[in-house]
Write a protein that holds these residues in place. Structure first.
Motif, PDB file in Angstrom:
ATOM      1  N   CYS A  33     -41.934  49.900 -25.761  1.00 37.88           N
ATOM      2  CA  CYS A  33     -42.185  49.008 -24.636  1.00 37.88           C
ATOM      3  C   CYS A  33     -41.032  48.019 -24.522  1.00 37.88           C
ATOM      4  O   CYS A  33     -40.703  47.320 -25.486  1.00 37.88           O
ATOM      5  N   THR A  34     -40.428  47.989 -23.346  1.00 35.57           N
ATOM      6  CA  THR A  34     -39.354  47.029 -23.069  1.00 35.57           C
ATOM      7  C   THR A  34     -39.687  46.212 -21.825  1.00 35.57           C
ATOM      8  O   THR A  34     -38.802  45.610 -21.221  1.00 35.57           O
TER       9      THR A  34
ATOM     10  N   GLY B 129     -38.293  44.127 -27.711  1.00 35.16           N
ATOM     11  CA  GLY B 129     -38.440  45.534 -27.345  1.00 35.16           C
ATOM     12  C   GLY B 129     -37.122  46.214 -27.026  1.00 35.16           C
ATOM     13  O   GLY B 129     -36.874  47.342 -27.463  1.00 35.16           O
ATOM     14  N   VAL B 130     -36.257  45.539 -26.297  1.00 29.68           N
ATOM     15  CA  VAL B 130     -34.965  46.121 -25.936  1.00 29.68           C
ATOM     16  C   VAL B 130     -34.120  46.328 -27.188  1.00 29.68           C
ATOM     17  O   VAL B 130     -33.508  47.382 -27.371  1.00 29.68           O
TER      18      VAL B 130
ATOM     19  N   GLY C 268     -37.133  56.412 -25.773  1.00 27.16           N
ATOM     20  CA  GLY C 268     -37.335  56.129 -24.361  1.00 27.16           C
ATOM     21  C   GLY C 268     -38.006  54.783 -24.208  1.00 27.16           C
ATOM     22  O   GLY C 268     -38.464  54.185 -25.185  1.00 27.16           O
ATOM     23  N   THR C 269     -38.053  54.310 -22.995  1.00 27.70           N
ATOM     24  CA  THR C 269     -38.707  53.034 -22.728  1.00 27.70           C
ATOM     25  C   THR C 269     -39.975  53.281 -21.930  1.00 27.70           C
ATOM     26  O   THR C 269     -40.148  54.328 -21.293  1.00 27.70           O
ATOM     27  N   CYS C 270     -40.850  52.322 -21.999  1.00 27.26           N
ATOM     28  CA  CYS C 270     -42.048  52.357 -21.169  1.00 27.26           C
ATOM     29  C   CYS C 270     -42.406  50.928 -20.806  1.00 27.26           C
ATOM     30  O   CYS C 270     -41.879  49.983 -21.386  1.00 27.26           O
TER      31      CYS C 270
ATOM     32  N   GLY D  79     -45.736  41.148 -31.008  1.00 26.12           N
ATOM     33  CA  GLY D  79     -44.837  42.206 -31.442  1.00 26.12           C
ATOM     34  C   GLY D  79     -44.661  43.359 -30.497  1.00 26.12           C
ATOM     35  O   GLY D  79     -45.415  43.537 -29.549  1.00 26.12           O
ATOM     36  N   VAL D  80     -43.633  44.127 -30.789  1.00 24.90           N
ATOM     37  CA  VAL D  80     -43.242  45.257 -29.954  1.00 24.90           C
ATOM     38  C   VAL D  80     -44.152  46.453 -30.231  1.00 24.90           C
ATOM     39  O   VAL D  80     -44.437  46.774 -31.377  1.00 24.90           O
TER      40      VAL D  80
END
Length: 113
Positions: free
Chosen positions: A17-18, A28-29, A51-53, A62-63
């Protein structure tokens, strides 16, 4: 020339997750970039893809991440966790029980809402 189809195109896809309103500001990034770098440095990015979501709805402390196709949710992921995450993906390290347990707690809270 025939293609070897015995190996899957991708073994696993790891979504981090970003989302700028949830995990992005919590790192996240940076986690996603560290994961991409670690996979590349080990020569694994052809079988294990980052991948990102957007938000998974588990945005407390937290991430968050999910490993597909298994559907293993992780929560509280940090850049420091990335090497052991990749070890786990490769089958060289133990499950990430602490990160899975955090995610399970958050999921239980969401289900109770």
């Amino acid at each position: 020339m025939p293609q070897d189809n015995s190996e899957p195109y991708l073994k696993k896809h790891i979504l981090v997750c970003t989302d700028p309103d949830s995990c992005g500001p919590q790192g996240g990034v940076a986690v996603r970039e560290a994961l991409k770098k670690e996979l590349r440095s080990r020569g694994l990015r052809k079988l294990y893809r980052d991948g990102t979501c957007s938000c998974m709805g588990l945005c407390r402390q937290g991430v968050n991440s999910v490993i597909w196709p298994e559907g293993i949710y992780l929560s509280g992921l940090t850049v420091a966790d990335v090497p052991r995450l990749v070890d786990f993906l490769e089958g060289k390290g133990p499950p990430l029980k602490d990160l899975e347990a955090r995610a399970e707690e958050k999921i239980a809270l969401k289900r109770a809402e």
